[in-house]
Design a protein around this motif. Structure first.
Motif, mmCIF file in Angstrom:
data_model
loop_
_atom_site.group_PDB
_atom_site.id
_atom_site.type_symbol
_atom_site.label_atom_id
_atom_site.label_comp_id
_atom_site.label_asym_id
_atom_site.label_seq_id
_atom_site.Cartn_x
_atom_site.Cartn_y
_atom_site.Cartn_z
ATOM 1 N N GLN A 178 6.494 -6.429 -11.471
ATOM 2 C CA GLN A 178 7.204 -5.836 -12.869
ATOM 3 C C GLN A 178 6.081 -5.049 -13.436
ATOM 4 N N GLU A 181 5.733 -1.844 -12.003
ATOM 5 C CA GLU A 181 6.716 -1.098 -11.994
ATOM 6 C C GLU A 181 6.545 -0.361 -13.558
ATOM 7 N N SER A 182 6.205 -0.866 -14.412
ATOM 8 C CA SER A 182 6.066 -0.632 -15.704
ATOM 9 C C SER A 182 4.645 0.349 -15.674
ATOM 10 N N ARG A 184 3.982 2.315 -13.113
ATOM 11 C CA ARG A 184 4.500 3.438 -12.516
ATOM 12 C C ARG A 184 5.302 4.262 -13.303
ATOM 13 N N HIS A 185 6.239 3.615 -14.050
ATOM 14 C CA HIS A 185 7.003 4.492 -15.045
ATOM 15 C C HIS A 185 6.325 5.160 -15.943
ATOM 16 N N ALA A 186 5.321 4.437 -16.439
ATOM 17 C CA ALA A 186 4.559 5.027 -17.410
ATOM 18 C C ALA A 186 3.725 6.185 -17.040
ATOM 19 N N GLU A 188 4.435 8.130 -14.454
ATOM 20 C CA GLU A 188 5.135 9.267 -14.177
ATOM 21 C C GLU A 188 5.987 9.874 -15.047
ATOM 22 N N THR A 189 6.108 9.339 -16.165
ATOM 23 C CA THR A 189 6.777 9.870 -17.566
ATOM 24 C C THR A 189 5.758 10.144 -18.514
ATOM 25 N N ASP A 191 4.572 8.072 -20.486
ATOM 26 C CA ASP A 191 4.915 6.915 -21.839
ATOM 27 C C ASP A 191 3.811 6.120 -22.201
ATOM 28 N N GLY A 194 4.773 2.777 -23.526
ATOM 29 C CA GLY A 194 4.906 1.989 -22.234
ATOM 30 C C GLY A 194 3.883 1.351 -21.727
ATOM 31 N N THR A 242 4.092 10.478 -5.796
ATOM 32 C CA THR A 242 5.215 9.548 -5.185
ATOM 33 C C THR A 242 4.606 8.296 -5.152
ATOM 34 N N THR A 243 5.139 7.098 -5.613
ATOM 35 C CA THR A 243 4.514 5.917 -5.768
ATOM 36 C C THR A 243 5.465 4.969 -4.543
#
Length: 299
Positions: A178, A181-182, A184-186, A188-189, A191, A194, A242-243
């Motif tokens: 988890q 994932e947070s 990775r999301h931050a 890539e975006t 954020d 985040g 890419t991850t």
């Protein structure tokens, strides 16, 4: 080891314990390449041993491996002194069975391997043999050329040192996934908030480029600084990133690819559901054990 030795008792014993010996050497050295060299040195000594005089082949092989690892650890320490930037352990792609063995997964985690780096060579050998592999004090004494009484003292000192620095509680693979994932999301975006939500206030980011790839030369501390560094780096990349989630050193991690080429490994330390350590290995020489799984075992 040629095919001629296929039925040789020395070869059979060595092959039977090879994964254990590699794990011992790797936990002592933090380097798969050096661990492989230690195994070669162990083999060369093992074939000259009179097996009729050996009561416990596993113990004897562990003793040889420990001695060779100690020799190598001292030269490795000198290499690290001239290393460009921060030094991180060499990451290993591992099979699900390593992750399922909680003790093994914790002992080879990037966070724990870094804690082991803070011990002296003898302390590290004693701690690894006693706490990880449950080797008796008499056997350890023979391996490190100390008295059993001295080994007990070293073990006590090393245990206290490690306990003060190791993760405070066992974290489930789900929690680590988890957190990743947070991240990775931050990443890539872009954020920033985040990232701040998942990073602990005292988080430390350590990058290892080995002077070959760009990486932070010194650890970066603090959630705001780490978040801005990661988001800033993602924004500067004029490429497709890419991850891919992988099990690295027995724990969830991310392997990053830039324009389809492996760029590095991102591992984390999680305490109380927040990321307290971010470890990014980019040195190409340390990415060679991410192509196929490396078998590890405590037995």
């Amino acid at each position: 080891m040629s095919a001629d030795h296929a039925t040789n008792p020395a070869t059979e014993a060595f092959v039977a314990h090879r994964n254990l010996l590699f794990t011992v050497a790797y936990e002592m050295l933090g380097s798969a390449a050096d661990a492989e060299d230690v195994l070669q040195e162990t083999w060369l000594r093992w074939v000259n041993v009179d097996l009729d005089q050996v009561g416990d082949q596993r113990g004897y092989l562990v003793r040889i491996t420990t001695r060779q690892s100690l020799n190598r650890l001292r030269s490795l320490s000198r290499r690290k002194e001239s290393y460009v930037g921060s030094w991180l352990p060499e990451p290993l792609l591992t099979a699900p069975d390593v992750a399922e063995d909680v003790e093994l997964a914790e002992s080879v985690s990037m966070a724990m391997m870094l804690v082991l780096e803070t011990l002296s060579p003898t302390e590290r050998a004693v701690f690894v043999l006693r706490e990880v592999f449950d080797v008796g004090y008499e056997e350890i004494a023979a391996a490190v050329d100390k008295s059993p009484a001295a080994v007990r003292q070293i073990a006590h000192r090393a245990r206290k040192h490690v306990e003060a620095r190791r993760p405070r509680e066992a974290v489930s693979p789900r929690e680590t996934r988890q957190a990743l994932e947070s991240l990775r999301h931050a990443f890539e975006t872009g954020d920033l908030q985040g990232l701040l939500d998942v990073l602990a206030p005292d988080v430390v980011l350590v990058g290892d480029g080995g002077g070959v790839k760009r990486a932070a030369l010194r650890p970066i501390t603090g959630a705001e600084t780490v978040a801005r560094f990661m988001v800033g780096r993602a924004g500067r990349l004029k490429a497709t990133v890419t991850t891919v989630p992988r099990l690295v050193n027995g724990n969830p991690a991310l392997v990053l690819y830039v324009d389809g080429e492996m760029d590095g490994v991102l591992a984390v330390r999680v305490d109380n559901a927040r990321v307290t350590g971010v470890y990014y290995v980019r040195n190409p020489e340390k990415l060679t054990h991410l192509v196929s799984e490396t078998p590890l075992t405590l037995r």
